[in-house]
Scaffold this active site. Structure first.
Site, PDB file in Angstrom:
ATOM      1  N   HIS A  70       1.777  18.059  24.250  1.00  0.00           N
ATOM      2  CA  HIS A  70       3.016  17.317  24.117  1.00  0.00           C
ATOM      3  C   HIS A  70       2.943  16.281  23.289  1.00  0.00           C
ATOM      4  O   HIS A  70       1.973  15.629  22.918  1.00  0.00           O
ATOM      5  CB  HIS A  70       3.307  16.761  25.597  1.00  0.00           C
ATOM      6  N   GLU A 100       3.971  20.913  21.123  1.00  0.00           N
ATOM      7  CA  GLU A 100       5.332  20.579  21.238  1.00  0.00           C
ATOM      8  C   GLU A 100       5.632  19.263  20.283  1.00  0.00           C
ATOM      9  O   GLU A 100       4.783  18.512  19.958  1.00  0.00           O
ATOM     10  CB  GLU A 100       5.524  19.994  22.658  1.00  0.00           C
ATOM     11  N   ASP A 139       9.140  16.574  18.643  1.00  0.00           N
ATOM     12  CA  ASP A 139      10.618  16.304  18.447  1.00  0.00           C
ATOM     13  C   ASP A 139      11.047  16.318  17.235  1.00  0.00           C
ATOM     14  O   ASP A 139      10.286  15.804  16.336  1.00  0.00           O
ATOM     15  CB  ASP A 139      10.963  14.825  19.258  1.00  0.00           C
ATOM     16  N   HIS A 182       9.786  10.772  18.120  1.00  0.00           N
ATOM     17  CA  HIS A 182      10.399  11.117  19.288  1.00  0.00           C
ATOM     18  C   HIS A 182      11.571  10.015  19.309  1.00  0.00           C
ATOM     19  O   HIS A 182      12.830  10.304  19.644  1.00  0.00           O
ATOM     20  CB  HIS A 182       9.518  10.482  20.510  1.00  0.00           C
ATOM     21  N   GLU A 206      11.886  20.321  19.799  1.00  0.00           N
ATOM     22  CA  GLU A 206      12.902  19.837  20.694  1.00  0.00           C
ATOM     23  C   GLU A 206      13.753  19.013  19.905  1.00  0.00           C
ATOM     24  O   GLU A 206      13.421  18.120  18.990  1.00  0.00           O
ATOM     25  CB  GLU A 206      12.186  18.807  21.760  1.00  0.00           C
TER      26      GLU A 206
HETATM   27  O1  G3P Z   1       8.653  18.730  26.532  1.00  0.00           O
HETATM   28  C1  G3P Z   1       9.826  18.036  26.820  1.00  0.00           C
HETATM   29  C2  G3P Z   1       9.550  16.647  26.845  1.00  0.00           C
HETATM   30  O2  G3P Z   1       8.970  16.251  25.729  1.00  0.00           O
HETATM   31  C3  G3P Z   1      10.939  15.845  26.970  1.00  0.00           C
HETATM   32  O3  G3P Z   1      10.726  14.562  27.113  1.00  0.00           O
HETATM   33  O4  G3P Z   1      11.077  12.299  26.200  1.00  0.00           O
HETATM   34  O5  G3P Z   1       8.868  13.486  25.882  1.00  0.00           O
HETATM   35  O6  G3P Z   1      10.734  14.136  24.459  1.00  0.00           O
HETATM   36  P1  G3P Z   1      10.230  13.407  25.897  1.00  0.00           P
HETATM   37 CA    CA Z   2       9.681  16.018  23.421  1.00  0.00          CA
END
Ligand code: G3P
Ligand code: CA
Length: 275
Positions: free
Chosen positions: A18, A45, A47, A60, A134
């Site tokens: 993450h 992962e 954003d 993020h 994401e």
């Molecule tokens: O992997 C999903 C998760 O990242 C969603 O929440 O706020 O960490 O982007 P956030």
């Molecule tokens: Ca995320």
């Protein structure tokens, strides 16, 4: 009774880093992603947000204030302004004693292009690394984010699955509209519908049109494990975020989820016996 899947060595739970190995290195930096790869993560992962001059960058928050030494909204800044900022030194040395601040590319703003290059290089070296991207909403650039994202994936030949394996990339979002746009333009790209809570109209395990995989937050899994069973019954894979504590990893394994998204890939891989 809770529906539990058996995880054989042929079907292990996928471990997704993450924002990179973000417990050990500053989130969304090349340093964090390199560490995640070194730790053995199955997937990364990130954003993505669009800058004022149309570049996708891995950040993020809507603003850069928390994770850099700058200020302002990503959508209002140009890439050259972001590139002048330091995205590494905010990381708390007390929480991450092994973190050694490194200046330069490893801690500067990470473009999605650079991350795609890393994924392509790693895959070319024989490791089937995947990437879960994401799209962050709301944004003033809604629609253009998806357009630019698909354009880049095509350029790196990451928009279609290889003949002999799963798609190297999947798109995640809390926005059903964003996933719908992606599915309409690129039907072979897997999509993950992220949920902070379960909407009453989706309680039976259905997902919005355009979404193929469910992405419930850990709070949903803890408070409503029966919902995971309903998602599985409806034929959906389940990717849970953000799972860092051993008891939560254990819960996810018991419920038979397909992927765990974690800030601590090394610890989770070790607990699941994948190392
Ligand atoms: O992997 C999903 C998760 O990242 C969603 O929440 O706020 O960490 O982007 P956030
Ligand atoms: Ca995320």
């Amino acid at each position: 009774m809770t529906h539990a899947r058996q995880h054989t060595p042929y079907h292990p739970i996928q471990v997704i880093a993450h924002r990179g190995a973000s417990d050990d290195a500053p989130e969304h930096t090349l340093a964090a992603y390199r560490k995640a790869i070194e730790d053995g993560a199955d997937a990364l992962e990130c954003d993505v947000r669009l800058t004022a001059d149309g570049h996708l960058v891995c950040v993020h928050d809507r603003r850069v204030n928390r994770t850099s030494n700058g200020r302002g909204a990503v959508s209002a800044l140009e890439l050259s302004a972001l590139a002048a900022l330091d995205f590494g030194s905010w990381k708390d040395r007390e929480e991450s004693p092994d973190w050694d601040p490194v200046p330069g590319e490893l801690t500067s703003v990470l473009t999605l292009e650079r991350l795609l290059e890393l994924v392509v290089e790693t895959r070319a070296a024989g490791r089937p690394l995947q990437l879960a991207i994401e799209t962050k909403h709301p944004t003033r650039w809604a629609g253009q984010v998806e357009e630019r994202l698909l354009h880049l994936l095509k350029r790196y030949e990451l928009d279609t699955p290889p003949a002999d394996g799963p798609s190297p990339v999947r798109i995640m979002s809390f926005s059903a509209r964003s996933l719908h746009r992606i599915q309409a333009a690129s039907p072979t790209l897997p999509t993950v519908y992220l949920m902070q809570f379960v909407s009453p109209r989706l309680r039976d395990g259905r997902l919005p049109a355009g979404a193929r995989i469910a992405g419930p937050g850990l709070r949903i899994v803890r408070s409503n494990p029966g919902y995971i069973e309903r998602l599985h019954r409806a034929g959906h894979r389940v990717h849970v975020w953000t799972v860092n504590e051993p008891e939560d990893v254990e819960l996810c394994a018991r419920l038979g989820v397909e992927a765990i998204i974690t800030n601590r890939p090394k610890q989770v891989l070790s607990q699941l016996g994948h190392l």
